[in-house]
Design a protein around this motif. Structure first.
Motif, PDB file in Angstrom:
ATOM      1  N   UNK A 464      47.793   7.802  69.163  1.00  0.00           N
ATOM      2  CA  UNK A 464      48.631   8.371  68.127  1.00  0.00           C
ATOM      3  C   UNK A 464      48.937   7.377  67.012  1.00  0.00           C
ATOM      4  N   UNK A 465      48.687   6.095  67.267  1.00  0.00           N
ATOM      5  CA  UNK A 465      48.950   5.084  66.236  1.00  0.00           C
ATOM      6  C   UNK A 465      47.695   4.909  65.408  1.00  0.00           C
ATOM      7  N   UNK A 466      47.745   5.312  64.149  1.00  0.00           N
ATOM      8  CA  UNK A 466      46.575   5.153  63.297  1.00  0.00           C
ATOM      9  C   UNK A 466      46.852   4.090  62.264  1.00  0.00           C
ATOM     10  N   UNK A 467      45.790   3.401  61.856  1.00  0.00           N
ATOM     11  CA  UNK A 467      46.027   2.216  61.033  1.00  0.00           C
ATOM     12  C   UNK A 467      46.530   2.552  59.636  1.00  0.00           C
ATOM     13  N   UNK A 468      46.408   3.811  59.212  1.00  0.00           N
ATOM     14  CA  UNK A 468      46.896   4.154  57.880  1.00  0.00           C
ATOM     15  C   UNK A 468      48.267   4.803  57.894  1.00  0.00           C
ATOM     16  N   UNK A 469      48.828   4.980  59.103  1.00  0.00           N
ATOM     17  CA  UNK A 469      50.116   5.660  59.208  1.00  0.00           C
ATOM     18  C   UNK A 469      51.263   4.782  58.774  1.00  0.00           C
ATOM     19  N   UNK A 470      52.401   5.415  58.518  1.00  0.00           N
ATOM     20  CA  UNK A 470      53.633   4.671  58.275  1.00  0.00           C
ATOM     21  C   UNK A 470      53.841   3.705  59.448  1.00  0.00           C
ATOM     22  N   UNK A 471      54.010   2.428  59.108  1.00  0.00           N
ATOM     23  CA  UNK A 471      54.030   1.392  60.139  1.00  0.00           C
ATOM     24  C   UNK A 471      55.101   1.646  61.185  1.00  0.00           C
ATOM     25  N   UNK A 472      56.227   2.218  60.775  1.00  0.00           N
ATOM     26  CA  UNK A 472      57.335   2.430  61.699  1.00  0.00           C
ATOM     27  C   UNK A 472      56.952   3.364  62.835  1.00  0.00           C
ATOM     28  N   UNK A 473      56.381   4.512  62.500  1.00  0.00           N
ATOM     29  CA  UNK A 473      56.072   5.387  63.623  1.00  0.00           C
ATOM     30  C   UNK A 473      54.777   4.993  64.334  1.00  0.00           C
ATOM     31  N   UNK A 474      53.880   4.323  63.647  1.00  0.00           N
ATOM     32  CA  UNK A 474      52.701   3.803  64.346  1.00  0.00           C
ATOM     33  C   UNK A 474      53.131   2.786  65.389  1.00  0.00           C
ATOM     34  N   UNK A 475      54.108   1.944  65.010  1.00  0.00           N
ATOM     35  CA  UNK A 475      54.597   0.934  65.934  1.00  0.00           C
ATOM     36  C   UNK A 475      55.307   1.567  67.125  1.00  0.00           C
ATOM     37  N   UNK A 476      55.996   2.679  66.856  1.00  0.00           N
ATOM     38  CA  UNK A 476      56.679   3.389  67.929  1.00  0.00           C
ATOM     39  C   UNK A 476      55.682   3.761  69.006  1.00  0.00           C
ATOM     40  N   UNK A 477      54.557   4.370  68.645  1.00  0.00           N
ATOM     41  CA  UNK A 477      53.555   4.768  69.629  1.00  0.00           C
ATOM     42  C   UNK A 477      52.856   3.553  70.219  1.00  0.00           C
ATOM     43  N   UNK A 478      52.684   2.513  69.402  1.00  0.00           N
ATOM     44  CA  UNK A 478      52.022   1.312  69.921  1.00  0.00           C
ATOM     45  C   UNK A 478      52.814   0.748  71.087  1.00  0.00           C
ATOM     46  N   UNK A 479      54.143   0.785  70.952  1.00  0.00           N
ATOM     47  CA  UNK A 479      54.924   0.202  72.031  1.00  0.00           C
ATOM     48  C   UNK A 479      55.005   1.097  73.259  1.00  0.00           C
ATOM     49  N   UNK A 480      54.670   2.371  73.147  1.00  0.00           N
ATOM     50  CA  UNK A 480      54.506   3.178  74.354  1.00  0.00           C
ATOM     51  C   UNK A 480      53.405   2.541  75.206  1.00  0.00           C
ATOM     52  N   UNK A 481      52.372   2.033  74.527  1.00  0.00           N
ATOM     53  CA  UNK A 481      51.300   1.395  75.289  1.00  0.00           C
ATOM     54  C   UNK A 481      51.731   0.005  75.753  1.00  0.00           C
ATOM     55  N   UNK A 482      52.245  -0.793  74.817  1.00  0.00           N
ATOM     56  CA  UNK A 482      52.558  -2.178  75.170  1.00  0.00           C
ATOM     57  C   UNK A 482      53.669  -2.252  76.206  1.00  0.00           C
ATOM     58  N   UNK A 483      54.632  -1.365  76.137  1.00  0.00           N
ATOM     59  CA  UNK A 483      55.727  -1.428  77.089  1.00  0.00           C
ATOM     60  C   UNK A 483      55.575  -0.437  78.223  1.00  0.00           C
ATOM     61  N   UNK A 484      55.585   0.856  77.911  1.00  0.00           N
ATOM     62  CA  UNK A 484      55.556   1.858  78.976  1.00  0.00           C
ATOM     63  C   UNK A 484      54.306   1.727  79.829  1.00  0.00           C
ATOM     64  N   UNK A 485      53.188   1.543  79.155  1.00  0.00           N
ATOM     65  CA  UNK A 485      51.950   1.478  79.901  1.00  0.00           C
ATOM     66  C   UNK A 485      51.890   0.206  80.725  1.00  0.00           C
ATOM     67  N   UNK A 486      52.136  -0.928  80.070  1.00  0.00           N
ATOM     68  CA  UNK A 486      52.021  -2.210  80.752  1.00  0.00           C
ATOM     69  C   UNK A 486      53.169  -2.429  81.719  1.00  0.00           C
ATOM     70  N   UNK A 487      54.416  -2.296  81.204  1.00  0.00           N
ATOM     71  CA  UNK A 487      55.538  -2.730  82.026  1.00  0.00           C
ATOM     72  C   UNK A 487      56.010  -1.676  83.000  1.00  0.00           C
ATOM     73  N   UNK A 488      55.706  -0.415  82.777  1.00  0.00           N
ATOM     74  CA  UNK A 488      56.189   0.596  83.713  1.00  0.00           C
ATOM     75  C   UNK A 488      55.081   1.209  84.553  1.00  0.00           C
ATOM     76  N   UNK A 489      54.077   1.808  83.881  1.00  0.00           N
ATOM     77  CA  UNK A 489      53.129   2.536  84.708  1.00  0.00           C
ATOM     78  C   UNK A 489      52.096   1.658  85.379  1.00  0.00           C
ATOM     79  N   UNK A 490      51.693   0.574  84.743  1.00  0.00           N
ATOM     80  CA  UNK A 490      50.836  -0.375  85.454  1.00  0.00           C
ATOM     81  C   UNK A 490      51.619  -0.991  86.607  1.00  0.00           C
TER      82      UNK A 490
END
Lengths: 787, 242
Positions: A464-490
């Motif tokens: 959901x994070x695309x490189x042309x998107x508004x950085x704020x919401x792109x970052x929001x989805x990026x951290x679903x991966x960096x945090x939720x994915x890494x720190x919770x589901x992994x």
């Protein structure tokens, strides 16, 4: 052990081994957490700093357009600049934070134009100019003052020089970006982020980024929210720890950790365990894991060298070929790849043990998966190199690397990786399907499969994070991966695997293991789901993200402290050798790696993580070395050690007993741990503390300049790391790689039997019960495995 | 006074504090781990016996030199008649519980944590030595030398028993196998486990019960008037069954 008849198929389904309350509690917490996260997602979109259609100067001249901002963001990302410097505090730490850099330069320029720092009225005017929000919602036009427009032009010229520099003394490749138009767009992007960082939100007296970065020239100081929520989260932490320990003291007995007799187990010698074809295929996975690990540490050493000595690499101009941002990109991506590959292989290895059998051609699927993983790994790494060297002229193309920190890989590889992870989950499903039918949906086989399925599912959110998107919401989805994915589901998947391994080794009973898993899910989800927001205090999200993120991630530390102490002890259960076994416990070093995981979970994730968690600390610290301290201790300490431990567990069965290099395993264990310890305490922690001091004392901008980062004191600390890093690589990684190689070498031998059926008691045999007169007789396996 | 001296000393002190805290925490988690294993059971060191959740005693009956443990067992007749036996043990020969002989940190996990503390102390020493080597004017030495002395003492204390005692992991046994390397499915009888010489066994017997001329081996503990039930007013015949 209740067995219920499944009327439709007539299959006996084993009932839920633990109380149903656990399942209900977990469902409640998870649903609540994601409901709140959904609300926060909505708020992210509605309250993010808007990208204006055009930005004009006081005279109406168009300085740049909204499209320029998006394109500029893509130039930033696709050139790997997020792995050189940072934006909104997120990215790498050698280069400047470009939000702060633009803001500081523009503020200085405006101050100069208005009469210099001596003129008090000028200073106040600067603050007013930057804080007033002159964005018009109707016309979608943002108006800069005359001085700000001049500052913009000055900054364009500055960045043209900065990125067009033919020298490599900054760590970038020579002439990194030469296209003037691209640099102008890049500057437009920086300008927009600086505007979001200083202009006040409509109706509020702080900026879109909660007044980050700290910049006295524009009046950016910590807001009331930053301070109050830091205090509240600290109180929540202390109260929560107290409450949890009290609860555990009162009701801990009910959790069923009461010890049963350490029955005498007879472990099957690894030579006596016949493997399935897919299990033997994992030997190749582990060789890939070892190789990727080695390369990752080497590029890590290269990026570290840039911090110690930015201008040259022992006389060789490394930045021409492998500039800092490239080696750092590879360092981060490989970290994810080798750890994930180890988990993938361990999942494939465990599946037949869980199911008791293996469907035909599972090994073919495993090899196909390995091939796909190799394609993705090499393709994405090469793509990143090409992108950073400017080969892709069109920034938004499917093949250009996206450049987000941790999600650097190109779209095409990201999609393929997601598909590959789903294929892996399908392989596991195919393998354990029979067992799943025979068990309640809350029991361990289902937990194993569902936690495996969560891995591709949450990685996919990153799409959901695309490189042309508004950085704020792109970052929001990026951290679903960096945090939720890494720190919770992994984390969840690894908890399930470790618990399963302990059950298989007879260390704990299944019911106890399940209790640990459910407790883990409950406590991590309570804090960790909403706590994801602790990465997004200053990225343009409204203040409620910071409030909830601070509060709940402190709440995450409560179970983390508690659970890691418990898990630490739990993992030490496996390290106790008491059973009167005829054959010795074969997994000494695998289990020791798990003990190390417990330790690093506490130190790296808990202590070092909480150190930078409070908003008021993060306000001055984000984008500095204390983040790197936490990152290395947590990622390598928890996931890296776990990946190594799982690899050793599987390799123990892949390598014949007489070739098992126990000494190398011991060397690897001690070197990896002590090397990591040295890295954190000799360099990362002291450098981080000094940089934090500098940030508070002299200003965030001063603490992020290259001059400060590479000053002589810091240089000494960076060089101090060398002995620890050598120990880590030579003593920790190389022996591990050799053991992985042995796994493949002995798998290549022909004539080794494989089987598609596994005995019920695959890893340890019937329990022998000593009789009164000292002779031992075999008890039935059924009695031993009963819950 | 050069600021670097203060910084180095301060950071070294921080490292020592961290090492001490981790040492304490690791010992604490090891104790918790012990408590999991022995949940519900209480050890009476003065009598060298364990009390089960129903207040029944478990006597020491065997010393396992290989694993460096003492094994305790309850009286089979008592266990077999116990109403909660199913929660406790599956055997008919009485519930067994073990106690490791060596004090902290001689378990494998304990040694890992001790290794962490030692490394941090070594690092602190490195910082201090560098500070002394580069700045050694008297006022600076007043600050650095005492901390260095403390570091050295802690290092000696911690590293000493780390290096002195083996991990206690049982020696690996090579299982017999056919000449061509193939292994059949059945477990062979393993070769005799080599026992390493351990410390003199008399150390294991608490002073109150040391009698000259006796040694612990695989003999049963003689029956005892010594081992009366500790619950007052509930005496039963005290002959230990053999």
């Amino acid at each position: 052990m209740a067995v219920t008849q499944d009327g439709s198929t007539g299959v006996d389904r084993r009932g839920l081994l633990v109380s149903k309350t656990w399942l209900q509690a977990v469902a409640l917490v998870v649903l609540l957490g994601f409901a709140v996260l959904g609300l926060l997602a909505y708020r992210t979109y509605t309250a993010e700093p808007p990208i204006p259609d055009r930005v004009v100067g006081a005279d109406g001249r168009v300085l740049f357009t909204g499209k320029d901002v998006s394109r500029g963001q893509q130039v930033f990302l696709h050139n790997g600049l997020m792995e050189y410097g940072s934006v909104f505090g997120h990215g790498a730490y050698l280069g400047p934070d470009f939000t702060d850099d633009y803001l500081h330069r523009a503020a200085e320029s405006v101050t100069r134009q208005l009469g210099g720092a001596g003129a008090a009225q000028g200073v106040e005017q600067v603050v007013r100019d930057f804080q007033t929000n002159r964005y018009d919602q109707q016309t979608k036009t943002l108006t800069y003052t005359r001085e700000q427009a001049v500052a913009f032009d000055e900054n364009v010229a500055y960045y043209v020089d900065f990125f067009g520099d033919p020298k490599t003394d900054k760590g970038l490749r020579p002439k990194a970006i030469t296209d003037r138009e691209q640099v102008r767009q890049l500057t437009a992007f920086f300008s927009w982020t600086a505007w979001a960082a200083s202009a006040h939100r409509p109706g509020k007296d702080y900026s879109y980024t909660n007044n980050w970065p700290p910049e006295p020239l524009v009046g950016n100081a910590p807001t009331a929210n930053v301070v109050v929520w830091s205090v509240l989260s600290l109180i929540a932490l202390l109260a929560g720890i107290g409450a949890l320990f009290a609860a555990f003291g009162r009701w801990g007995d009910r959790l069923g950790w009461r010890g049963r007799q350490a029955d005498t187990l007879s472990f099957r010698s690894p030579d006596a365990v016949t493997l399935t074809p897919a299990q033997r295929a994992t030997a190749w996975f582990f060789l890939v894991v070892g190789l990727l690990f080695l390369v990752q540490t080497l590029v890590g050493a290269a990026s570290e060298h840039y911090r110690a000595e930015v201008t040259d690499f022992f006389g060789f101009d490394l930045a021409k070929l492998l500039p800092y941002n490239l080696v750092r990109t590879w360092h981060l991506q490989l970290a994810l790849f080798w750890v994930a590959a180890s988990f993938l292989a361990a999942g494939i290895f465990l599946a037949p043990i869980i199911a008791g059998r293996e469907p035909k051609r599972q090994n073919v699927l495993a090899y196909v998966l390995l091939g796909a993983v190799a394609v993705v790994v090499f393709g994405s790494l090469i793509g990143e190199a090409l992108s950073i060297h400017g080969v892709f002229s069109e920034p938004g193309s499917f093949f250009a690397s996206q450049g987000f920190e941790y999600l650097d890989l190109a779209r095409v590889w990201q999609v393929l990786l997601t598909v590959g992870l789903f294929v892996w989950a399908a392989i596991l499903f195919r393998g354990v399907r029979g067992r799943l039918r025979r068990d309640h949906a809350g029991n361990m086989p289902w937990l194993f499969f569902l936690s495996a399925l969560a891995i591709p599912a949450f990685y996919a959110v990153g799409l959901l994070a695309q490189s042309g998107d508004n950085f704020t919401h792109a970052d929001f989805w990026r951290f679903w991966v960096v945090h939720l994915w890494v720190e919770d589901f992994l984390e969840l998947f690894t908890t399930v695997m470790v618990a399963y391994i302990f059950v298989m080794l007879g260390v704990v009973r299944e019911r106890v293991a399940m209790t640990v898993i459910y407790l883990d899910i409950l406590l991590y989800s309570a804090g960790g789901v909403i706590g994801t927001m602790h990465h997004l205090y200053f990225s343009g999200e409204p203040a409620e993200h910071m409030a909830l993120g601070a509060f709940f991630s402190a709440a995450e530390v409560i179970p983390l402290t508690f659970l890691t102490v418990e898990a630490w002890s739990f993992l030490q259960l496996g390290a106790r050798q008491e059973a009167k076994s005829a054959t010795p416990f074969p997994h000494r070093w695998a289990v020791m790696f798990l003990v190390a995981v417990g330790f690093w979970n506490f130190l790296g994730a808990g202590i070092f993580g909480f150190l930078i968690n409070l908003p008021i600390v993060s306000y001055y610290e984000i984008g500095t070395a204390l983040t790197a301290n936490h990152g290395h201790a947590a990622m390598m300490g928890v996931y890296g050690m776990l990946a190594m431990g799982l690899a050793l567990f599987c390799l123990r069965y892949l390598i014949p007993e007489r070739h098992w290099p126990d000494r190398l395993a011991r060397l690897s264990f001690w070197s990896a741990n002590l090397g990591l310890l040295w890295m954190c305490f000799a360099t990362l922690l002291p450098v981080g503390i000094l940089q934090l001091y500098e940030s508070v004392d002299s200003g965030y901008h001063a603490a992020r300049t290259l001059k400060y980062v590479t000053n002589p004191t810091n240089s000494v600390f960076e060089w101090l790391r060398l002995p620890g890093d050598i120990v880590f690589i030579v003593g920790g990684v190389l022996p591990f790689l050799w053991i992985c190689w042995l796994g493949v070498r002995h798998t290549l031998r022909r004539g080794t039997r494989t089987t598609l059926e596994e005995p019920e008691d695959m890893l340890f045999t019937d329990i022998t019960v000593p009789t009164e007169d000292g002779r031992e007789r075999e008890a039935t396996a059924a009695a031993s495995s009963s819950g | 006074m050069h600021p670097l001296v203060l910084l180095a000393t301060g950071y070294a002190a921080l490292l020592l504090a961290a090492a001490a805290a981790l040492e304490w925490l690791a010992r604490h988690t090891a104790a918790r781990s012990e408590r999991y294993r022995t949940a519900g059971f209480t050890y009476r060191p003065d009598h060298d016996l364990w009390l089960c959740p129903r207040d029944e005693p478990l006597w020491p009956y065997e010393v396992d030199r290989q694993h460096r443990l003492v094994r305790y067992r309850a009286r089979p007749s008592v266990c077999n008649a116990c109403p909660v036996k199913a929660d406790c043990t599956a055997t008919h020969t009485g519930r067994e519980i073990v106690r490791p002989i060596d004090p902290w940190p001689h378990s494998e996990a304990g040694r890992f944590h001790r290794g962490v503390s030692v490394t941090l102390t070594v690092l602190a020493a490195a910082f201090l030595v560098t500070a002394i080597a580069t700045h050694h004017r008297p006022p600076e030495l007043v600050v650095t030398v005492p901390v260095t002395a403390l570091t050295g003492w802690l290092l000696w204390r911690w590293a000493r028993d780390f290096l002195r005692t083996p991990s206690g992991f049982p020696d690996t046994v090579t299982v017999g196998r056919n000449d061509d390397g193939a292994v059949d499915g059945t477990d062979r009888a393993p070769a005799a486990v080599p026992t390493r010489p351990g410390p003199v066994l008399v150390d294991l017997i608490p002073p109150s019960r040391r009698r000259p001329g006796t040694a612990w081996g695989f003999d049963r503990q003689p029956a005892g008037a010594r081992y009366r039930s500790t619950r007052p007013g509930n005496r039963r015949s005290e002959e230990d069954p053999q």
